[in-house]
Structures are given as structure tokens and as C-alpha cells.
Motif scaffolding. Structure first.
Motif, mmCIF file in Angstrom:
data_model
loop_
_atom_site.group_PDB
_atom_site.id
_atom_site.type_symbol
_atom_site.label_atom_id
_atom_site.label_comp_id
_atom_site.label_asym_id
_atom_site.label_seq_id
_atom_site.Cartn_x
_atom_site.Cartn_y
_atom_site.Cartn_z
ATOM 1 N N GLY A 24 0.794 -1.219 0.000
ATOM 2 C CA GLY A 24 0.000 0.000 0.000
ATOM 3 C C GLY A 24 0.826 1.269 0.000
ATOM 4 N N LEU A 40 -8.171 1.060 -1.598
ATOM 5 C CA LEU A 40 -7.000 1.912 -1.405
ATOM 6 C C LEU A 40 -7.037 3.118 -2.340
ATOM 7 N N ARG A 76 -7.936 2.842 5.820
ATOM 8 C CA ARG A 76 -7.824 3.657 4.614
ATOM 9 C C ARG A 76 -6.893 4.855 4.802
ATOM 10 N N ILE A 79 -3.061 2.220 6.220
ATOM 11 C CA ILE A 79 -2.636 0.941 5.635
ATOM 12 C C ILE A 79 -2.040 0.032 6.708
#
Length: 290
Positions: A24, A40, A76, A79
Motif C-alpha cells: 500500500g 485503497l 484507509r 494501511i
């Protein structure tokens, strides 16, 4: 995958890797290449939606949903995979203790894939239901859906109605990336598939349970069922993980479309809660909770 990010990091460190971080952060760094990617996206976009997030928080009907919602918002913006480490028991879309199924269910499966959810529904009802309507646009997957249906005994098979179409806001056609997997994409790709809106496709039929897992097209599909939802009171199970904002956008949209006396629940399925589902249950269909 059934393993967690912590398992993957642990394995790599055991093999000698000294620094291991989630993919991420790479996606954030090179967002112009990788994002958006399912839930994401850049974290500041969450902060820009704070008022809508707070409004969605007020919809949930139990502490489990509220806790999961907070954890998903935190994921969100961080991560941190350890934030989303819960998964509910039971079948995807059929979690225990939330609602009961009757013998006259009219089940509409939007995004039927290869018939896996149809099979779970048939099993959950013991084959006692009114009818099933299964929408699946992927030309690679659709024959597998037909094959699965063909294996049911006559009394069940004749009540399952497959339709090779995407579900959207209005009838027409749309581009589609047919992969034959759960990664098929609506709105891009070389294929062109028909689109059906539930208001037109189902006519006067009154569904009692509708599932939406249409690869990010959920808001469009819900808008195409607005008349139906104002007329009937079905159970709804809607995927809420295909885009960052779907976590709050889906429940808020459902709340605006549905009549009064609905309860809202958020339940994580699959590894690390990645397969997140928003359930909207008519009060009269819910199971009493302490």
C-alpha cells in the motif's frame, strides 16, 4: 488468499528480509500509476469526506458494525492491516444471526460469477425457495454458471433463471473486461455487454433478497433499482470495498433509497476483512438481538 499480511511479512523476515512493508505504501508513493485500487486511494480523500463518514456512522445498528466501520476508516488512512483482522463466521452473504430465510424467497444475484452464491443460497434454503435470478456478464464465467445450474435436480433447476448481462442504472451496453475471475471490470475492456436495470428487468416481480457484487458498479446498479426498492422491502447485501468511498457511500445511498424501518450492518468476509458487505435488513426480517 487466506493468509494475513502479518503472515506474509513474518515469512519474508524469516527468509532474511530485514525491511518488509505493505504494498500500500508503494501505491501511495506512485499513486499516479497504481491508484485507485479497490479500497485503497490517497488518504487525504478520506478526510475530505469526513461529514459523510460521520453521517454513515449513525446508520449502523450494532456495535460490531460501528467497530468495523471505524477500523475500515482507520485502515484507509494508515494501511495498517492489523486494523482489519476480523472475519465473521458463516457463508459470504449469509452470516448467522442476522436474518432468516423463508420458503418463498425471490433471490436476485447481481454479479453471480460462476454460481457460487447461488449454490450457497440453495444450500441455505434446502432448495425451498420461490425463484432465483442470476445476472452475470462475463462471457468466460457465464458458461460455468450455466453448468452449475444444470447440475441441480429438476425441481430446483427450473426455478433458477440465468441472465447474461451487467446490472446498472439504465438499459444499454457497456465495455467490460472479461477475465473469468473475480477481477473482471465493468466500464473498461475490449468486450461490450448488455446492461439491465432491475426496475425494468424484473418488472412487477417483488424480490425478497438482492445481492450486489458488481466490481465497483454498485451505486449505478442500486440507482437502477430505485423504483423497485421504494415499492418492496427486500434484504440487501451490497459489496462495499471496491472503492475507497464505498465504505460510507453505499450505506448512505441505501438509506436514501429504502423505505423506513431498515437496519444496517457491516460485516467483513474473507482474509483481513477485504470482502466487506453492507447489509440492509427490513426490521420485520431481522433476528432479535440482545
Amino acid at each position: 488468499a487466506h493468509d494475513r499480511m502479518a503472515d506474509r511479512i513474518g515469512q519474508l523476515k524469516a527468509l532474511g528480509c530485514e525491511v518488509v512493508i505493505s504494498f500500500g505504501f508503494l501505491f501511495w508513493k506512485y499513486h499516479h500509476v497504481f491508484l485507485p485500487h479497490y479500497c485503497l486511494d490517497l488518504p487525504h480523500k478520506v478526510l475530505l469526506q469526513k461529514d459523510r463518514i460521520r453521517a454513515a456512522m449513525q446508520l449502523w445498528s450494532d456495535d460490531y458494525s460501528r467497530d468495523e466501520f471505524v477500523a475500515q476508516v482507520a485502515f484507509r488512512t494508515s494501511i495498517d492491516h492489523d486494523m482489519i483482522n476480523r472475519t465473521v463466521a458463516g457463508k459470504h452473504y449469509f452470516p448467522p444471526g442476522m436474518y432468516s430465510l423463508a420458503e418463498d424467497e425471490v433471490f436476485v444475484d447481481c454479479g453471480a460469477f460462476d454460481g457460487d452464491t447461488v449454490a450457497d443460497f440453495v444450500e441455505a434454503t434446502g432448495g425451498r425457495f420461490h425463484s432465483i435470478f442470476a445476472f452475470e456478464p462475463d462471457a468466460v464465467t457465464y458458461p460455468h454458471l450455466l453448468q452449475r445450474i444444470s447440475q441441480y435436480e429438476d425441481g430446483v433447476r427450473e426455478r433458477v433463471h440465468p441472465l447474461q448481462a451487467a446490472v446498472g442504472r439504465k438499459p444499454g451496453t457497456i465495455s467490460f473486461e472479461a477475465t473469468g475471475t473475480m477481477l473482471s471490470v465493468v466500464g473498461s475492456g475490449a468486450s461490450v455487454v448488455p446492461v439491465a436495470d432491475l426496475d425494468s428487468a424484473l418488472g412487477s416481480l417483488d424480490p425478497t433478497f438482492i445481492k450486489f457484487d458488481v466490481e465497483g458498479f454498485e451505486p449505478e446498479a442500486l440507482m437502477g433499482a430505485s423504483q423497485l426498492l421504494s415499492r418492496t422491502r427486500p434484504i440487501l447485501a451490497v459489496s462495499a470495498y471496491h472503492e475507497q468511498s464505498h465504505l460510507w457511500r453505499i450505506p448512505l445511498l441505501l438509506s436514501s433509497l429504502l423505505p423506513d424501518r431498515y437496519e444496517f450492518f457491516l460485516r467483513p468476509h474473507g482474509a483481513e476483512s477485504w470482502d466487506l458487505v453492507c447489509y440492509a435488513i427490513p426490521a420485520e426480517r431481522g433476528i432479535a438481538r440482545a
